[in-house]
Design an enzyme around this catalytic site. Structure first.
Site, PDB file in Angstrom:
ATOM      1  N   ARG A   1       0.824  -1.228   0.000  1.00 44.18           N
ATOM      2  CA  ARG A   1       0.000   0.000   0.000  1.00 44.18           C
ATOM      3  C   ARG A   1       0.853   1.272   0.000  1.00 44.18           C
ATOM      4  NH1 ARG A   1      -5.622  -0.877   1.913  1.00 44.18           N
ATOM      5  NH2 ARG A   1      -6.049  -2.755   0.753  1.00 44.18           N
TER       6      ARG A   1
ATOM      7  N   ARG B   1      -3.474   6.400   1.363  1.00 45.60           N
ATOM      8  CA  ARG B   1      -3.999   7.595   2.028  1.00 45.60           C
ATOM      9  C   ARG B   1      -3.050   8.301   2.987  1.00 45.60           C
ATOM     10  NH1 ARG B   1      -8.965   4.123   3.732  1.00 45.60           N
ATOM     11  NH2 ARG B   1      -7.223   2.701   3.504  1.00 45.60           N
TER      12      ARG B   1
ATOM     13  N   ARG C   1      -6.899  11.240  -5.583  1.00 42.00           N
ATOM     14  CA  ARG C   1      -8.089  10.439  -5.294  1.00 42.00           C
ATOM     15  C   ARG C   1      -9.339  11.322  -5.365  1.00 42.00           C
ATOM     16  NH1 ARG C   1     -11.988   8.259  -3.328  1.00 42.00           N
ATOM     17  NH2 ARG C   1     -12.113   6.710  -1.676  1.00 42.00           N
TER      18      ARG C   1
ATOM     19  N   ASP D   1      -6.875  -2.844  -7.407  1.00 44.01           N
ATOM     20  CA  ASP D   1      -7.337  -3.523  -6.198  1.00 44.01           C
ATOM     21  C   ASP D   1      -7.636  -4.977  -6.508  1.00 44.01           C
ATOM     22  OD1 ASP D   1      -8.265  -2.653  -3.269  1.00 44.01           O
ATOM     23  OD2 ASP D   1      -9.542  -4.286  -3.971  1.00 44.01           O
TER      24      ASP D   1
ATOM     25  N   TYR E   1     -14.892 -12.411  -0.060  1.00 44.76           N
ATOM     26  CA  TYR E   1     -15.645 -11.196  -0.415  1.00 44.76           C
ATOM     27  C   TYR E   1     -16.866 -11.547  -1.263  1.00 44.76           C
ATOM     28  CZ  TYR E   1     -11.917  -8.341   1.502  1.00 44.76           C
ATOM     29  OH  TYR E   1     -11.021  -7.760   2.364  1.00 44.76           O
TER      30      TYR E   1
HETATM   31  O1  CP3 Z   1       0.014   0.602  -3.258  1.00 44.92           O
HETATM   32  C1  CP3 Z   1      -0.468  -0.545  -3.394  1.00 44.92           C
HETATM   33  O2  CP3 Z   1      -0.304  -1.463  -2.575  1.00 44.92           O
HETATM   34  C2  CP3 Z   1      -1.187  -0.901  -4.695  1.00 44.92           C
HETATM   35  C3  CP3 Z   1      -2.587  -0.925  -4.701  1.00 44.92           C
HETATM   36  C4  CP3 Z   1      -3.401  -1.875  -3.812  1.00 44.92           C
HETATM   37  C5  CP3 Z   1      -4.594  -1.462  -3.174  1.00 44.92           C
HETATM   38  N1  CP3 Z   1      -5.180  -2.553  -2.619  1.00 44.92           N
HETATM   39  C6  CP3 Z   1      -5.109  -0.082  -3.177  1.00 44.92           C
HETATM   40  C7  CP3 Z   1      -6.150   0.288  -2.198  1.00 44.92           C
HETATM   41  C8  CP3 Z   1      -3.246  -3.243  -3.563  1.00 44.92           C
HETATM   42  C9  CP3 Z   1      -2.103  -4.172  -3.947  1.00 44.92           C
HETATM   43  C10 CP3 Z   1      -4.387  -3.659  -2.800  1.00 44.92           C
HETATM   44  C11 CP3 Z   1      -4.626  -5.054  -2.396  1.00 44.92           C
HETATM   45  C12 CP3 Z   1      -5.818  -5.378  -1.603  1.00 44.92           C
HETATM   46  N2  CP3 Z   1      -7.078  -4.831  -1.679  1.00 44.92           N
HETATM   47  C13 CP3 Z   1      -5.879  -6.421  -0.633  1.00 44.92           C
HETATM   48  C14 CP3 Z   1      -4.726  -7.348  -0.313  1.00 44.92           C
HETATM   49  C15 CP3 Z   1      -3.734  -6.751   0.608  1.00 44.92           C
HETATM   50  C16 CP3 Z   1      -4.248  -6.512   2.018  1.00 44.92           C
HETATM   51  O3  CP3 Z   1      -4.345  -5.341   2.373  1.00 44.92           O
HETATM   52  O4  CP3 Z   1      -4.530  -7.488   2.701  1.00 44.92           O
HETATM   53  C17 CP3 Z   1      -7.183  -6.440  -0.105  1.00 44.92           C
HETATM   54  C18 CP3 Z   1      -7.703  -7.388   0.968  1.00 44.92           C
HETATM   55  C19 CP3 Z   1      -7.932  -5.433  -0.776  1.00 44.92           C
HETATM   56  C20 CP3 Z   1      -9.377  -5.116  -0.598  1.00 44.92           C
HETATM   57  C21 CP3 Z   1      -9.565  -3.753  -0.099  1.00 44.92           C
HETATM   58  N3  CP3 Z   1      -9.328  -2.607  -0.825  1.00 44.92           N
HETATM   59  C22 CP3 Z   1     -10.036  -3.366   1.189  1.00 44.92           C
HETATM   60  C23 CP3 Z   1     -10.404  -4.325   2.297  1.00 44.92           C
HETATM   61  C24 CP3 Z   1     -10.090  -1.978   1.183  1.00 44.92           C
HETATM   62  C25 CP3 Z   1     -10.648  -1.106   2.268  1.00 44.92           C
HETATM   63  C26 CP3 Z   1      -9.804  -1.083   3.450  1.00 44.92           C
HETATM   64  C27 CP3 Z   1      -8.879   0.072   3.389  1.00 44.92           C
HETATM   65  O5  CP3 Z   1      -7.674  -0.115   3.604  1.00 44.92           O
HETATM   66  O6  CP3 Z   1      -9.393   1.148   3.135  1.00 44.92           O
HETATM   67  C28 CP3 Z   1      -9.589  -1.512  -0.064  1.00 44.92           C
HETATM   68  C29 CP3 Z   1      -9.417  -0.099  -0.497  1.00 44.92           C
HETATM   69  C30 CP3 Z   1      -8.059   0.318  -1.014  1.00 44.92           C
HETATM   70  N4  CP3 Z   1      -7.298  -0.407  -1.863  1.00 44.92           N
HETATM   71  C31 CP3 Z   1      -7.404   1.561  -0.750  1.00 44.92           C
HETATM   72  C32 CP3 Z   1      -6.215   1.559  -1.500  1.00 44.92           C
HETATM   73  C33 CP3 Z   1      -5.191   2.667  -1.622  1.00 44.92           C
HETATM   74  C34 CP3 Z   1      -7.947   2.709   0.079  1.00 44.92           C
HETATM   75  C35 CP3 Z   1      -9.080   3.280  -0.691  1.00 44.92           C
HETATM   76  C36 CP3 Z   1      -9.250   4.778  -0.672  1.00 44.92           C
HETATM   77  O7  CP3 Z   1      -8.461   5.517  -1.278  1.00 44.92           O
HETATM   78  O8  CP3 Z   1     -10.261   5.186  -0.102  1.00 44.92           O
END
Ligand code: CP3
Length: 344
Positions: free
Chosen positions: A22, A26, A35, A72, A149
């Protein structure tokens, strides 16, 4: 040329390569700005210009040794025809798919590329804009995590709903896992075709499974994905992240097609150094909470990670994604510290 690829290929390196899960997210004001411009989170993922921009932000700001595609793991469910939303401040919300009829009618592997086209375009754009020594990591969610999911509609502690489903509806569950496995193979082949240098597979909810289930529903489908893709692209390295699977990490370290094992923050580092590192390159495992604390507390923990793992080559990273409250100055200090290490 790239310290990250050199490490994976077991060439000699003088310090651990570093990137963070990540790393585009944020905690960065630049990310929050882009964003806002994009609209929703999904809009950002499907906007190749903006997705490229946010992927590059942490590379330019901190000089990480690898970039990870901004997208994602849940996009593939959207591409399969399932309704996926990201609710502000809550997280993902999916219209659950559980009935055989819905599985057959809704999930359509042939059509995924149309929806995922912008992701492939982001990869192409990144390949022409990233510095030559910074490889691009493509990724996908593991079938088990995607199924949690898909079946439950949202993340759930312990994945109880999905575990009950798999035990009560084995035929439906198997069908779901197979479709997700096939779709993931197609998706990753296209990411590689467009230029992804390394692939990471996230099994974020693997820790909810008991040990038998880890082998059947986490390891087995991941192995099938990696083996199938390596038939076509034998030289593409895979990083596998079965989060929180405890001592069953050992089984993952015995799979020859897995190049790197990503390690969460819950494992005993001495056990990892003893049992896993002699067999696999590892990546990890700083607890992300330390990036939210004072710099000296962070650096103390950082040194522990390095001392535990330094007998073998390893990739420095967190045990899970960086949190929105991480301090940017801490990330800077951490990268500086790692880049000054000299094992010679
Ligand atoms: O920088 C990076 O890592 C690349 C992009 C990336 C994101 N999600 C962006 C993201 C990657 C590789 C992921 C993987 C992902 N997404 C996983 C596996 C890794 C882990 O964290 O266990 C999972 C389970 C998800 C599903 C997901 N996406 C969830 C549960 C959430 C909400 C929780 C949270 O952290 O907000 C997301 C949203 C998400 N994916 C954000 C980002 C930057 C935040 C969204 C926002 O900008 O509001």
């Amino acid at each position: 040329m790239s310290i990250f690829l050199d490490c994976i290929q077991k060439k000699k390196i003088n310090r651990p390569p570093i990137w963070l899960m990540r790393q585009a997210g944020r905690y960065l004001s630049e990310y929050r700005e882009t964003r806002k411009q994009a609209g929703s989170f999904l809009d950002l993922c499907y906007n190749s210009d903006l997705a490229t921009e946010v992927t590059l932000q942490p590379i330019e700001k901190f000089g990480f040794d690898a970039a990870i595609l901004f997208a994602d793991i849940l996009l593939i469910l959207d591409a399969l025809g399932v309704k996926v939303e990201f609710i502000e401040g809550v997280g993902p919300k999916i219209e659950p798919v559980r009935k055989l009829e819905d599985i057959n009618n809704l999930l359509n592997v042939e059509n995924i590329h149309e929806k995922l086209g912008p992701v492939y375009k982001t990869i192409t754009m990144l390949k022409s804009s990233l510095p030559k020594n910074v490889p691009l990591i493509g990724f996908a969610g593991a079938p088990w995590t995607l199924s949690t999911y898909l079946i439950n509609g949202r993340g759930e502690a312990g994945s109880i709903t999905t575990k009950k489903f798999l035990l009560s509806n084995p035929a439906e569950f198997e069908k779901i896992i197979n479709i997700l496995t096939e779709a993931t193979i197609e998706y990753l082949l296209m990411q590689i075709k467009h230029g992804a240098d390394v692939i990471k597979i996230f099994d974020s909810w693997a820790g909810a499974l008991n040990a038998d289930m880890v082998l059947n529903y986490s390891l087995k489908p991941i192995k099938r994905i990696v083996e199938t893709i390596k038939e076509k692209y034998p030289n593409i390295p895979f990083i596998v992240f079965p989060r929180a699977v405890n001592t069953t990490y050992s089984y993952f370290s015995n799979i020859k097609e897995f190049d790197v094992l990503a390690i969460d923050q819950f494992l005993d580092r001495d056990w990892v150094a003893r049992e896993i590192q002699p067999k696999k390159i590892i990546q990890g495992n700083l607890d992300p909470i330390f990036l939210t604390l004072e710099k000296d507390v962070l650096l103390m923990e950082l040194k522990k990670v390095i001392n535990s793992f330094k007998k073998h080559p390893f990739i420095f990273n967190l045990g899970h994604g960086i949190t929105p409250d991480a301090k940017v100055d801490n990330v800077k200090s951490m990268v500086e510290y790692i880049k000054e290490i000299d094992f010679r």
